[in-house]
Motif scaffolding. Structure first.
Motif, PDB file in Angstrom:
ATOM      1  N   THR A  99       0.804  -1.224   0.000  1.00 25.64           N
ATOM      2  CA  THR A  99       0.000   0.000   0.000  1.00 25.64           C
ATOM      3  C   THR A  99       0.839   1.278   0.000  1.00 25.64           C
ATOM      4  OG1 THR A  99      -0.224  -0.023   2.408  1.00 25.64           O
ATOM      5  CG2 THR A  99      -1.945  -1.138   1.129  1.00 25.64           C
ATOM      6  N   GLU A 100       2.069   1.213   0.478  1.00 26.46           N
ATOM      7  CA  GLU A 100       2.904   2.416   0.537  1.00 26.46           C
ATOM      8  C   GLU A 100       3.476   2.777  -0.831  1.00 26.46           C
ATOM      9  OE1 GLU A 100       2.675   0.856   4.566  1.00 26.46           O
ATOM     10  OE2 GLU A 100       3.293  -0.100   2.711  1.00 26.46           O
ATOM     11  N   VAL A 112       6.567  -2.011   5.213  1.00 24.74           N
ATOM     12  CA  VAL A 112       5.440  -1.956   4.286  1.00 24.74           C
ATOM     13  C   VAL A 112       4.194  -2.557   4.923  1.00 24.74           C
ATOM     14  CG1 VAL A 112       6.869  -2.024   2.193  1.00 24.74           C
ATOM     15  CG2 VAL A 112       6.045  -4.160   3.203  1.00 24.74           C
ATOM     16  N   THR A 113       3.076  -2.192   4.347  1.00 28.85           N
ATOM     17  CA  THR A 113       1.797  -2.816   4.672  1.00 28.85           C
ATOM     18  C   THR A 113       1.306  -3.485   3.397  1.00 28.85           C
ATOM     19  OG1 THR A 113       1.315  -1.050   6.250  1.00 28.85           O
ATOM     20  CG2 THR A 113      -0.538  -2.423   5.538  1.00 28.85           C
ATOM     21  N   GLU A 129      -1.474  -6.673   6.582  1.00 25.60           N
ATOM     22  CA  GLU A 129      -0.388  -7.030   7.485  1.00 25.60           C
ATOM     23  C   GLU A 129       0.855  -6.201   7.226  1.00 25.60           C
ATOM     24  OE1 GLU A 129      -0.993  -8.990   9.945  1.00 25.60           O
ATOM     25  OE2 GLU A 129      -2.915  -9.773   9.242  1.00 25.60           O
ATOM     26  N   LYS A 130       1.681  -6.081   8.242  1.00 26.08           N
ATOM     27  CA  LYS A 130       2.948  -5.358   8.165  1.00 26.08           C
ATOM     28  C   LYS A 130       4.060  -6.322   7.779  1.00 26.08           C
ATOM     29  CE  LYS A 130       1.430  -1.454  10.133  1.00 26.08           C
ATOM     30  NZ  LYS A 130       1.110  -0.366   9.275  1.00 26.08           N
ATOM     31  N   GLY A 131       5.070  -5.795   7.110  1.00 25.14           N
ATOM     32  CA  GLY A 131       6.235  -6.571   6.738  1.00 25.14           C
ATOM     33  C   GLY A 131       7.397  -5.645   6.467  1.00 25.14           C
ATOM     34  N   THR A 132       8.499  -6.240   6.041  1.00 24.52           N
ATOM     35  CA  THR A 132       9.693  -5.474   5.705  1.00 24.52           C
ATOM     36  C   THR A 132      10.223  -5.959   4.366  1.00 24.52           C
ATOM     37  OG1 THR A 132      10.253  -5.271   8.050  1.00 24.52           O
ATOM     38  CG2 THR A 132      12.014  -4.835   6.472  1.00 24.52           C
TER      39      THR A 132
END
Length: 182
Positions: A99-100, A112-113, A129-132
């Protein structure tokens, strides 16, 4: 494995992008951990396939359910036969989007989401969900941990083993991507 690669190829075509925008992973590591009063259960696989389009931010994962390996063979049998019914529902699949407004063409580490649909046990559910994501040269690594409520995917836990299996399972994804060449 041939079917997975064919599916990945079809999915890549559907993303409609220049090949330099598509990165793929043929050995994504996925694991899950269930902590319950009587027993912790953990399973791992490196059989996931994934693709990411760095231009559109589309991301895709697919993993054969039966590829998860457990510490105990009996756990693996129950997982495949009784809970996930891997003969009937052979794959877990995620289709989503970052989404970013992150520029994944530049080196760096980006929180990121990801929003999308997770299909497990024949049931689709929306997740955010969040991630990297880490970009280093021509390599991208995506890492995330998120929770899955088994009831959301109509995975039934018999009363007799309810103290052995958690209602919420932590899923971890770790995938390294390289560019798809023309």
């Amino acid at each position: 494995m041939k079917n997975l690669l064919l599916l990945l190829g079809c999915m890549l075509l559907c993303l409609q992008a220049e090949s330099q925008d598509i990165f793929s992973c043929r050995n994504a590591n996925l694991s899950f951990f269930s902590s319950a009063p009587l027993e912790d259960i953990e399973a791992k696989t490196d059989k996931g396939v994934s693709a990411i389009n760095i231009k559109t931010k589309a991301i895709y994962f697919k993993v054969p359910v039966a590829s998860f390996k457990f510490r105990k063979k009996l756990m693996e049998e129950h997982f495949n036969q009784n809970y996930l019914e891997s003969d009937k529902y052979p794959y877990a699949e995620f289709k989503g989007k970052i989404t970013e407004e992150t520029d994944l063409t530049k080196d760096g580490t980006y929180p990121v989401t990801v929003t999308g649909t997770l299909s497990i046990h024949g049931v689709e559910k929306n997740y955010q969900e969040k991630g990297t994501i880490t970009v280093q040269g021509n390599n991208i690594r995506a890492v995330a941990t998120f929770n899955v409520h088994v009831a959301d995917h109509r995975i039934q836990i018999p009363t007799i083993v309810v103290k052995n299996i958690a209602e919420v399972v932590a899923v971890t994804v770790n995938a390294g991507y390289t560019p798809v060449s023309k």
